[in-house]
Enzyme design. Structure first.
Site: not given
Ligand code: GLV
Ligand code: GLV
Length: 320
Positions: A238, A267, A286
């Protein structure tokens, strides 16, 4: 009366087909746009279960209004977008999607590590822009991966899967985690070290830790200064675990060599984001778990969790 389900992002209808007769399903109609907050709140007030993604804040405001809500199924392994504690107080079950995305996310983490070390994206842009005029001894020279030291911060399931890949490249694997994982140490020959030792000695520092109050901004100026100047920082967990201004300065001043980032504090980031101005950054939008196979499994798991919750059964993957 059939239970009401709200799905906060458009998903292909084949996934909801099996549940159509048992549930009243409504869905945000856009695939590439976040659900409007007031639309989400309106549906939350009536829903028995919510299917959410990491772009929706399931906070006190929402949970206080959601008088019929029994469960929230989050399409992610991370759940920092949800006030899990408050949901628990209210008897609302929260689920996530662990396990099904472990290997896929570890693959992406390793791909990003390799792309950053070997400057794959930069080299591709170089050739496409017509700048390849001759072979030169250090053209797009990067850093070796094999036999180097990787330091994994956060030895959960994905961290372990990254360690397994690193062993295949004959890397020396260090890790730091809240608790020791002796089984992983024995199985994979990885070594537990303090956070301080990890950041001082690793050639690749890989953040695999969830975002919590404790991990927020854990990678800051003081940490980047302790890293080797040849260190490469990889983050697929994150963005909030990093102080991005400090990372920017560290990369700009070459306190560290490069960074590979799949996640950002806020984001999506725009093309004028400072980190994108740096050649020693490899950035991805991401996509850690983004394969057709895995995203399909994640969607199926969310729906199965909702099904179990509505039947009063234990969900498959509750957030503990
Ligand atoms: C993506 O970032 C997740 O947490 O699956
Ligand atoms: C995190 O929850 C992981 O699966 O590594």
């Amino acid at each position: 009366m059939k239970p009401k389900i709200y799905i906060s992002r458009k998903i292909p209808s084949r996934f909801i087909e099996p549940y159509k007769d048992s549930w009243t399903i409504e869905m945000w109609p856009e695939e590439d746009e976040v659900v409007e907050r007031d639309v989400l709140l309106k549906h939350a007030r009536e829903a028995d279960a919510l299917f959410t993604t990491l772009t929706e804040k399931v906070d006190r405001e929402l949970l206080d209004q959601a008088v019929n809500l029994k469960g929230v199924a989050n399409l992610a392994v991370g759940y920092d977008n949800i006030d899990v504690e408050y949901a628990r107080e209210k008897g609302i079950v929260v689920t996530n999607t662990p396990d099904v995305l472990t290997d896929t996310t570890a693959d992406l983490t390793f791909a990003l590590l390799m792309a950053t070390a070997r400057r794959i994206v930069e080299a591709e842009a170089f050739i496409r822009s017509g700048r390849w005029t001759t072979w030169t001894p250090f053209l797009m020279a990067g850093a070796d991966i094999h036999h180097k030291t990787i330091g994994i911060v956060g030895m959960g399931r994905i961290g372990e899967a990254v360690a397994r890949r690193a062993r295949g490249f004959e890397m020396n694997v260090l890790y730091h985690n809240r608790s020791r994982k002796e089984e992983v140490e024995n199985n994979l020959g990885v070594q537990y070290v303090s956070f301080d030792e990890l950041i001082r000695t690793a050639d690749f520092v890989v953040s695999m830790t969830p975002l919590t109050k404790e991990t927020e901004h854990m990678f800051d100026d003081s940490v980047f200064k302790k890293m080797k100047s040849s260190a490469i920082f990889i983050n697929t967990s994150r963005g909030g675990v990093v102080n991005e201004e400090d990372l920017y300065q560290a990369l700009k001043n070459h306190d560290i060599q490069a960074a590979g980032l799949d996640v950002f504090r806020n984001e999506p980031i725009a093309e004028n984001h400072p980190l994108l101005k740096l050649d020693n950054v490899t950035a991805l939008p991401h996509i850690g778990s983004a394969t057709y196979e895995t995203r399909s499994k994640m969607i199926e798991l969310c729906l199965k969790n909702i099904d179990h919750i509505l039947k009063g059964e234990e969900p498959v993957t509750p957030v503990q």
